[in-house]
Write a protein that holds these residues in place. Structure first.
Motif, PDB file in Angstrom:
ATOM      1  N   PHE A 130      41.256  47.340  -4.223  1.00  0.00           N
ATOM      2  CA  PHE A 130      40.833  45.723  -4.203  1.00  0.00           C
ATOM      3  C   PHE A 130      41.294  44.919  -5.035  1.00  0.00           C
ATOM      4  O   PHE A 130      41.048  45.482  -6.013  1.00  0.00           O
ATOM      5  CB  PHE A 130      39.407  46.037  -3.669  1.00  0.00           C
ATOM      6  CG  PHE A 130      38.625  46.620  -2.826  1.00  0.00           C
ATOM      7  CD1 PHE A 130      38.553  46.020  -1.470  1.00  0.00           C
ATOM      8  CD2 PHE A 130      38.584  47.951  -3.140  1.00  0.00           C
ATOM      9  CE1 PHE A 130      37.778  47.145  -0.508  1.00  0.00           C
ATOM     10  CE2 PHE A 130      38.369  48.825  -2.267  1.00  0.00           C
ATOM     11  CZ  PHE A 130      37.509  48.545  -1.103  1.00  0.00           C
ATOM     12  N   ARG A 163      37.558  40.416  -4.186  1.00  0.00           N
ATOM     13  CA  ARG A 163      36.764  42.040  -3.777  1.00  0.00           C
ATOM     14  C   ARG A 163      36.387  42.069  -3.819  1.00  0.00           C
ATOM     15  O   ARG A 163      35.923  43.791  -3.890  1.00  0.00           O
ATOM     16  CB  ARG A 163      38.023  41.642  -2.645  1.00  0.00           C
ATOM     17  CG  ARG A 163      38.583  40.976  -1.580  1.00  0.00           C
ATOM     18  CD  ARG A 163      40.431  42.026  -0.785  1.00  0.00           C
ATOM     19  NE  ARG A 163      39.530  42.714  -0.332  1.00  0.00           N
ATOM     20  CZ  ARG A 163      39.927  43.196   0.822  1.00  0.00           C
ATOM     21  NH1 ARG A 163      41.300  43.229   0.174  1.00  0.00           N
ATOM     22  NH2 ARG A 163      39.733  44.537   1.119  1.00  0.00           N
ATOM     23  N   GLU A 192      32.650  43.406  -1.911  1.00  0.00           N
ATOM     24  CA  GLU A 192      33.149  44.075  -0.111  1.00  0.00           C
ATOM     25  C   GLU A 192      33.628  46.313  -1.407  1.00  0.00           C
ATOM     26  O   GLU A 192      32.966  46.840  -0.576  1.00  0.00           O
ATOM     27  CB  GLU A 192      34.722  43.791   0.275  1.00  0.00           C
ATOM     28  CG  GLU A 192      34.740  44.782   1.183  1.00  0.00           C
ATOM     29  CD  GLU A 192      36.115  44.217   1.590  1.00  0.00           C
ATOM     30  OE1 GLU A 192      37.201  45.084   2.484  1.00  0.00           O
ATOM     31  OE2 GLU A 192      37.050  43.010   1.438  1.00  0.00           O
TER      32      GLU A 192
END
Length: 303
Positions: free
Chosen positions: A277, A281, A284
């Motif tokens: 990532f 991010r 997430e």
């Protein structure tokens, strides 16, 4: 520099990218330009407030305890490392998810080790070496690992096998092929664990590790028969059942990091990266980590 921060407990959306002053290496420390940083379960547990009673956070807080990158500043008294070296290690005050990070413990990155692997390695490596030493695993013994497919579990399996031990690991059925590939004998973690383990280990279990904190300590103590050789990194109530618990690093984590780097160079250790990532991010990545479906490690890359 840009860094991930949060200013209150909450869901992943409390995480944000902030522009802050870059840190500098104090005596005995080094600073790196971060290339990659590992995602660990402790990150989201701290962010959510799950550990606020015994590990309170001072806000604003950074995120992440491990990183790899290129040394760009060396503090007073530091020897054996220079600006331009590639290293991996443990950060000061959980500040790995940033463009620069200060390391308190480190080891040189093997040339063949990708930065994303190096960034995901320090916490799992130090923890695995520490807990195997605490339960005294040696060649010819059989180790039971509850929660064997995560980052720490993957490291434990490989290092225990390197030491000559047989390893039985629990994980959901979808991860059994992964555990076999690491050298472990897999089983599920549903009720009935003592009977399943007895069928897999005719000579018994010498020691057991709880890496997930799923309430299995009583079963593990019964299976091993000696609470002194049962240890948890996730269940602070383990001592109530006669088992050990450890949550703190050893005094010199860099020794464990260098040991695992050497074993990696020998071709006897690897890190499976289950997801990559970018820095923006991170929310997430933490949500996926909290869902408990990761085999190996998640890593955040920093350009």
């Amino acid at each position: 520099m840009k860094a991930v921060q949060f200013k209150s407990y909450g869901e992943p959306d409390v995480l944000h990218i902030a522009d802050i002053d870059a840190p500098h290496a104090a005596a005995g420390q080094i600073r790196i330009a971060v290339r990659a940083a590992g995602v660990n379960a402790l990150d989201w547990k701290l962010r959510s407030g799950l550990y606020r009673d015994f590990m309170p956070i001072e806000f604003h807080s950074g995120v992440g305890a491990e990183a790899a990158g290129i040394v760009d500043e060396v503090g007073d008294g530091v020897t054996g490392v220079a600006v331009g070296d590639a290293v991996f290690g443990i950060t000061v005050r959980r500040t790995a998810m940033a463009e620069h990070a200060v390391l308190t413990s480190w080891a040189h990155k093997p040339d063949a080790m990708p930065f994303e692997v190096a960034g995901a390695l320090p916490i799992a490596a130090e923890t695995a070496v520490r807990i195997l030493d605490l339960v005294g695993i040696k060649a010819g013994e059989t180790l039971l690992v509850a929660g064997a497919a995560g980052g720490v579990g993957s490291a434990v399996v490989q290092l225990a096998r390197y030491r000559g031990a047989t390893v039985i690991g629990t994980a959901r059925a979808a991860k059994h092929a992964y555990l076999r590939d690491l050298g472990a004998i897999p089983t599920t973690y549903e009720p009935g664990l003592p009977d399943r383990v007895a069928a897999l280990a005719s000579h018994g279990i010498d020691a057991a590790l709880d890496l997930a904190g799923a309430g299995v300590i009583p079963d593990l103590v019964a299976i091993v028969g000696d609470g002194a050789r049962v240890l948890s990194i996730a269940d602070i109530d383990a001592p109530k059942h006669g088992a050990q618990v450890t949550t703190s690093q050893v005094d010199q984590p860099g020794i464990a990091l260098a040991e695992v780097a050497r074993i990696f160079d020998e071709g006897a250790f690897r890190v499976h990266i289950d997801g990559r990532f970018p820095l923006d991010r991170i929310a997430e990545a933490q949500a996926i980590s909290a869902a408990g479906r990761v085999a190996g490690k998640l890593v955040v890359t920093v350009s």
